[in-house]
Write a protein that holds these residues in place. Structure first.
Motif, short mmCIF file in Angstrom:
data_model
loop_
_atom_site.label_atom_id
_atom_site.label_comp_id
_atom_site.label_asym_id
_atom_site.label_seq_id
_atom_site.Cartn_x
_atom_site.Cartn_y
_atom_site.Cartn_z
N VAL A 114 8.33 16.75 27.46
CA VAL A 114 8.00 17.69 26.40
C VAL A 114 7.33 16.95 25.27
CG1 VAL A 114 8.88 19.50 24.88
CG2 VAL A 114 10.06 19.02 27.03
N GLY A 115 6.13 17.37 24.89
CA GLY A 115 5.37 16.72 23.84
C GLY A 115 3.97 16.44 24.34
N PRO A 116 3.29 15.47 23.69
CA PRO A 116 3.79 14.59 22.62
C PRO A 116 3.57 15.19 21.24
CG PRO A 116 1.58 13.91 23.23
CD PRO A 116 1.91 15.12 24.10
N CYS A 117 4.19 14.54 20.26
CA CYS A 117 3.99 14.89 18.86
C CYS A 117 4.04 13.60 18.05
CB CYS A 117 5.05 15.87 18.40
SG CYS A 117 4.96 16.30 16.65
N ASN A 118 2.90 13.21 17.50
CA ASN A 118 2.79 11.98 16.70
C ASN A 118 3.27 10.75 17.48
OD1 ASN A 118 1.84 13.54 14.59
ND2 ASN A 118 3.81 13.61 13.53
N MET A 158 17.68 26.71 31.03
CA MET A 158 16.45 26.70 31.82
C MET A 158 15.37 27.55 31.17
SD MET A 158 16.72 24.65 34.31
CE MET A 158 15.45 25.12 35.47
N GLY A 159 15.74 28.31 30.14
CA GLY A 159 14.74 29.11 29.45
C GLY A 159 13.67 28.29 28.77
N GLY A 160 14.03 27.14 28.23
CA GLY A 160 12.98 26.34 27.60
C GLY A 160 13.51 25.34 26.59
N VAL A 161 12.82 24.20 26.49
CA VAL A 161 13.07 23.18 25.48
C VAL A 161 11.76 22.91 24.78
CG1 VAL A 161 13.75 20.78 25.07
CG2 VAL A 161 14.97 22.13 26.78
N GLY A 162 11.78 22.86 23.46
CA GLY A 162 10.57 22.59 22.69
C GLY A 162 10.77 21.43 21.73
N PHE A 163 9.66 20.82 21.32
CA PHE A 163 9.72 19.66 20.42
C PHE A 163 8.47 19.64 19.56
CE2 PHE A 163 8.39 15.10 19.93
CZ PHE A 163 9.27 14.79 18.92
N GLY A 164 8.64 19.38 18.26
CA GLY A 164 7.48 19.31 17.38
C GLY A 164 7.85 18.82 15.99
N PHE A 165 6.86 18.84 15.10
CA PHE A 165 7.02 18.30 13.74
C PHE A 165 6.90 19.40 12.71
CE2 PHE A 165 5.19 16.14 9.93
CZ PHE A 165 6.27 15.30 9.67
N ASP A 166 7.84 19.41 11.78
CA ASP A 166 7.83 20.33 10.64
C ASP A 166 7.13 19.62 9.49
OD1 ASP A 166 8.36 21.79 8.36
OD2 ASP A 166 10.55 21.72 8.55
N TRP A 167 5.89 20.01 9.22
CA TRP A 167 5.11 19.29 8.21
C TRP A 167 5.56 19.62 6.79
CZ3 TRP A 167 2.11 21.88 4.59
CH2 TRP A 167 1.89 23.24 4.83
N ILE A 168 6.22 20.74 6.60
CA ILE A 168 6.74 21.08 5.27
C ILE A 168 8.03 20.30 4.99
CG2 ILE A 168 7.70 22.92 3.83
CD1 ILE A 168 5.82 24.87 5.16
N HIS A 222 4.50 23.38 33.81
CA HIS A 222 3.32 22.84 33.14
C HIS A 222 2.78 23.85 32.12
CE1 HIS A 222 3.65 20.09 36.46
NE2 HIS A 222 3.48 21.07 37.30
N PHE A 223 3.68 24.46 31.39
CA PHE A 223 3.26 25.49 30.44
C PHE A 223 3.63 25.14 29.01
CE2 PHE A 223 2.94 29.50 28.28
CZ PHE A 223 1.99 30.23 28.99
N GLU A 224 4.81 24.61 28.79
CA GLU A 224 5.30 24.36 27.44
C GLU A 224 4.43 23.33 26.73
OE1 GLU A 224 7.12 24.38 30.16
OE2 GLU A 224 8.46 26.08 29.89
N PRO A 363 7.51 15.07 45.56
CA PRO A 363 6.77 16.33 45.46
C PRO A 363 7.23 17.21 44.30
CG PRO A 363 7.26 15.85 47.75
CD PRO A 363 7.96 14.80 46.94
N GLN A 364 6.26 17.71 43.54
CA GLN A 364 6.43 18.60 42.39
C GLN A 364 7.00 17.89 41.16
OE1 GLN A 364 7.96 22.60 43.15
NE2 GLN A 364 7.96 22.16 45.35
N SER A 365 7.15 16.56 41.21
CA SER A 365 7.77 15.86 40.07
C SER A 365 6.74 15.31 39.08
CB SER A 365 8.64 14.71 40.58
OG SER A 365 7.85 13.62 41.05
N LEU A 366 5.44 15.36 39.40
CA LEU A 366 4.44 14.74 38.54
C LEU A 366 4.26 15.52 37.23
CD1 LEU A 366 3.89 13.36 41.25
CD2 LEU A 366 1.45 13.45 40.74
N ARG A 367 4.20 14.77 36.13
CA ARG A 367 3.89 15.33 34.82
C ARG A 367 2.88 14.40 34.15
NH1 ARG A 367 6.32 18.47 37.21
NH2 ARG A 367 8.17 19.69 36.65
N ILE A 368 1.89 14.98 33.46
CA ILE A 368 0.89 14.19 32.77
C ILE A 368 0.62 14.81 31.41
CG2 ILE A 368 -1.60 13.78 32.69
CD1 ILE A 368 -1.60 12.72 35.36
N ILE A 369 0.54 13.99 30.38
CA ILE A 369 0.10 14.44 29.06
C ILE A 369 -0.90 13.44 28.50
CG2 ILE A 369 2.19 15.75 28.51
CD1 ILE A 369 3.15 13.42 26.87
N VAL A 370 -1.84 13.95 27.71
CA VAL A 370 -2.77 13.09 26.98
C VAL A 370 -2.02 12.54 25.77
CG1 VAL A 370 -4.97 12.97 25.78
CG2 VAL A 370 -4.72 14.46 27.78
#
Length: 388
Positions: A114-118, A158-168, A222-224, A363-370
């Motif tokens: 999950v990510g990336p962020c900074n 299993m509904g979802g995990v999110g990650f990010g930055f609160d700039w305020i 591969h959606f979040e 199989p099905q385990s690959l994940r890639i992020i820029v």
């Protein structure tokens, strides 16, 4: 030291300008050269300057995560940081990472990225959550949530995990969307949904209540994605397919409608990526379904104006569709995919050329992020003694 003496003769802004040109790997080594460099490189001012410095494609890496088999019958997650001068070669520039704490099961043979962020990201097996900086190799397992269900009920994240930055608030947050089920046989009927938010600066979880009309979140591998200050999940509400968004700063949920041609009954899967700095949907057929290759396609839709439904535009149509699940788009033209056997493949959206790489996982385990690296440190949790 001679180096320390030379650097002290230069104005500090000149030293900073020079050091900002270097990678995180080099800067970590430079910390050992002198006290002056050590103090400078680990200062919050320099870390923020390095994070926000002007960058080019040469500063981009590929973060490649996959599961591999280990003896006798187990699996483990491995992460590689990959760089390429061209579109033909992918070379690992760091030793592989093998994060601890994460587990595997018969039903869940890979970890979610999950990510990336900074320069930071989250790894999770949907039980344990780890905050990680791959460039500095720092990591921290998040504390367990203190919230429990009433007797006779169970939770699923299993509904979802999110990650990010609160700039305020100048803080990093992890979000878990949980579904509450009856204890008996894990009934598919969701009784309730709730959200838990982890704040890094307090190192603690808090509950975030949602209303009755909260969309039902469906986990897709591969959606979040974190984009424009908000995290995005695949969801539906009143039989309509939507993108659920959570603004990290305002903590407000909102939904965005997907293209009109999308529906829950077309047997398609969906991936959310970034193309030309815009939110992009990839619609692709089920690789295990029997379909007519001449009639189906993999379609790439780009949201030209963020948040505006009518701005969805079909950018590419790949026919016949490659029977592989999309991972991400790099350099605005290279679509990375994985095939049924877990082999990494690229597809050039401009030339329509495909290439296989000697990179494979379960199989099905690959994940890639820029990925763009950073020096941001992850605090170490102070363990309280049992007597305190």
């Amino acid at each position: 030291m001679m180096v320390d003496g030379i650097m002290k003769k230069l104005p500090e802004d000149v030293v900073i300008y020079i050091l900002l040109k270097f990678t995180v790997k080099s800067l970590i080594r430079f910390k050992c050269i002198s006290r002056t460099w050590y103090t400078l490189v680990q200062s919050s001012t320099f870390i923020n300057l390095h994070l926000n410095r002007p960058t080019t494609r040469k500063n981009e890496f590929i973060l490649f995560s996959r599961s591999i088999k280990v003896e006798p019958h187990g699996l483990k997650n491995v992460i590689s940081i990959i760089y390429s001068d061209n579109d033909d070669d992918l070379n690992s520039i760091f030793p592989d990472l093998d994060p601890p704490y994460l587990t595997f099961s018969y039903y869940y043979a890979y970890n979610e990225l999950v990510g990336p962020c900074n320069g930071l990201l989250v790894l999770t097996d949907f039980e344990v959550i780890i905050l990680l900086n791959p460039a500095t190799r720092n990591y921290m397992p998040l504390p367990s949530s203190p919230f429990v269900c009433a007797e006779g009920l169970n939770l699923s994240i299993m509904g979802g995990v999110g990650f990010g930055f609160d700039w305020i608030g100048n803080d990093y947050k992890v979000i878990r969307i949980l579904e509450v089920f009856k204890d008996a046989d894990w009934s598919p009927d969701v009784i309730d949904q709730k959200v838990e938010v982890y704040d890094l600066h307090t190192d603690s979880w808090r509950e975030f209540r949602v209303g009755q009309q909260f969309p039902k979140v469906h986990w897709l591998p591969h959606f979040e994605i974190f984009h424009k200050g908000a995290f995005h999940w695949y969801a539906n509400i009143d039989d309509a397919m939507v993108i659920l968004c959570f603004d990290m700063s305002t903590e407000i949920f909102r939904t965005m409608i997907m293209p009109d041609s999308f529906n829950d009954y077309d047997g398609k899967y969906y991936s959310l990526v970034i193309l030309n700095e815009s939110l992009t949907l990839i619609c692709y057929p089920d690789s295990y379904a029997e379909i007519d290759l001449t009639q189906d396609s993999m379609d790439v839709w780009i949201m030209m104006d963020y948040g505006v439904r009518d701005s969805w535009t079909k950018k590419y149509m790949i026919r016949p569709p490659p029977f592989k699940s999309p991972l991400t788009i790099w350099k605005n033209h290279l679509l990375f995919l994985q095939n049924k056997g877990g082999l990494l493949i690229s597809y050039d959206l401009i030339s329509n050329e495909a290439k296989e790489f000697n990179l494979q996982g379960y199989p099905q385990s690959l994940r890639i992020i820029v990925y763009k690296e950073s020096l941001i440190s992850i605090p170490k949790r102070v363990r309280r003694s049992s007597s305190s």
